[in-house]
Design an enzyme around this catalytic site. Sequence first.
Site, short mmCIF file in Angstrom:
data_model
loop_
_atom_site.label_atom_id
_atom_site.label_comp_id
_atom_site.label_asym_id
_atom_site.label_seq_id
_atom_site.Cartn_x
_atom_site.Cartn_y
_atom_site.Cartn_z
N ASN A 14 -3.38 -5.37 18.69
CA ASN A 14 -3.31 -4.12 19.46
C ASN A 14 -3.12 -2.89 18.58
O ASN A 14 -2.95 -1.78 19.09
CB ASN A 14 -2.18 -4.19 20.49
CG ASN A 14 -2.47 -5.19 21.59
OD1 ASN A 14 -3.63 -5.50 21.86
ND2 ASN A 14 -1.43 -5.71 22.22
N GLY A 15 -3.15 -3.09 17.26
CA GLY A 15 -3.01 -1.97 16.34
C GLY A 15 -4.30 -1.20 16.17
O GLY A 15 -5.35 -1.53 16.74
N VAL A 17 -6.42 -0.85 13.59
CA VAL A 17 -7.53 -1.65 13.06
C VAL A 17 -7.75 -2.88 13.93
O VAL A 17 -8.88 -3.33 14.12
CB VAL A 17 -7.27 -2.05 11.60
CG1 VAL A 17 -8.39 -2.95 11.07
CG2 VAL A 17 -7.15 -0.80 10.71
N GLY A 86 -5.60 -7.73 4.56
CA GLY A 86 -5.92 -6.35 4.21
C GLY A 86 -4.70 -5.47 4.13
O GLY A 86 -4.82 -4.25 3.98
N ALA A 110 -7.97 -8.07 -0.18
CA ALA A 110 -8.57 -6.83 -0.68
C ALA A 110 -7.80 -5.65 -0.11
O ALA A 110 -7.33 -5.69 1.02
CB ALA A 110 -10.05 -6.74 -0.29
N ASN A 112 -9.27 -2.88 0.38
CA ASN A 112 -10.26 -2.16 1.18
C ASN A 112 -11.46 -3.07 1.41
O ASN A 112 -11.99 -3.64 0.45
CB ASN A 112 -10.68 -0.88 0.45
CG ASN A 112 -11.43 0.08 1.33
OD1 ASN A 112 -12.43 -0.27 1.94
ND2 ASN A 112 -10.95 1.32 1.39
N HIS A 144 -5.61 10.81 2.45
CA HIS A 144 -5.50 10.04 3.69
C HIS A 144 -4.80 10.85 4.77
O HIS A 144 -4.22 11.91 4.50
CB HIS A 144 -4.73 8.73 3.46
CG HIS A 144 -5.53 7.65 2.84
ND1 HIS A 144 -5.62 7.50 1.47
CD2 HIS A 144 -6.30 6.67 3.38
CE1 HIS A 144 -6.41 6.46 1.21
NE2 HIS A 144 -6.83 5.94 2.35
N LYS A 148 -0.10 7.81 6.96
CA LYS A 148 -0.12 6.73 5.96
C LYS A 148 1.24 6.65 5.27
O LYS A 148 1.79 7.67 4.84
CB LYS A 148 -1.23 6.94 4.94
CG LYS A 148 -1.39 5.75 4.00
CD LYS A 148 -2.73 5.77 3.29
CE LYS A 148 -2.89 4.57 2.35
NZ LYS A 148 -2.84 3.29 3.10
#
Length: 256
Positions: A14-15, A17, A86, A110, A112, A144, A148
């Site tokens: 639900n975030g 991303v 991620g 990774a 990204n 960003h 962040k």
Amino acid sequence: MTTQGVRIGIAGINGRVGRLLREEVTTGGGILSGGTARDAAPASDVFATLDALAPRCDVVIDFTHAATVRTHADILARAGVAWVLGTTGLSAADLEAVRTAAGRIPVVHAANYSPGVTLVTRLARQMAAALPSATYDAEILEMHHRQKVDAPSGTALAIGQAVADGRGIDLASHIEDGRTGHTGPRRADAIGFAVLRGGQIVGEHTVSFTSATEQIALTHRSFDRRIYATGAVRAALWLRGQASGLYDMEDVLGLD
């Protein structure tokens, strides 16, 4: 290698991303097997813990929080479930937990998942190897959104690591960031970092190599977070059939 029928779970479904991943799993050819969320409702495919989700999955995609990494590493390794990680801002202990898990399951880690950033990182390594620090100063600028929480970004640090690898040096002992006041001359072998935060900038990274006579710079701009979700799903599908081990997006893209 077939990617049909890969059951993909999403940690933090639900975030910001996570919601994009939910869409990309289906359109990308995977099977969405559920997710985790703090506000999970009973009798649904969204669970309060990864322990409950893992048995339903072949792969879990995880863009949650550094505080969960060691717990997630243990759960997925015990369950034999592949992991696409991620999450950024990891400590040395977190990274060690990831490496330990990769001894039992296949893991793609990774900072990204954009193919473009992956290529920029690879090119930065090659450029650093060809352009000596005695004459070419390496600097990384990242921008960003205001929300962040880590700086420099995980992507900026990954690019910095690529520069360090290209020059055969240790990144931690060559970072210069937070310059202020009377700093003195720039160290010839430094890798500089500058950080900007504001508004809703998805992500922008520039790595430059500057001498007395020229500058070479690579810039990547993300316009939509969906690119991270698309890349992560690509990595999840790629993991089917892979042996246990620690992989990155260069492996997923077939660049090695």
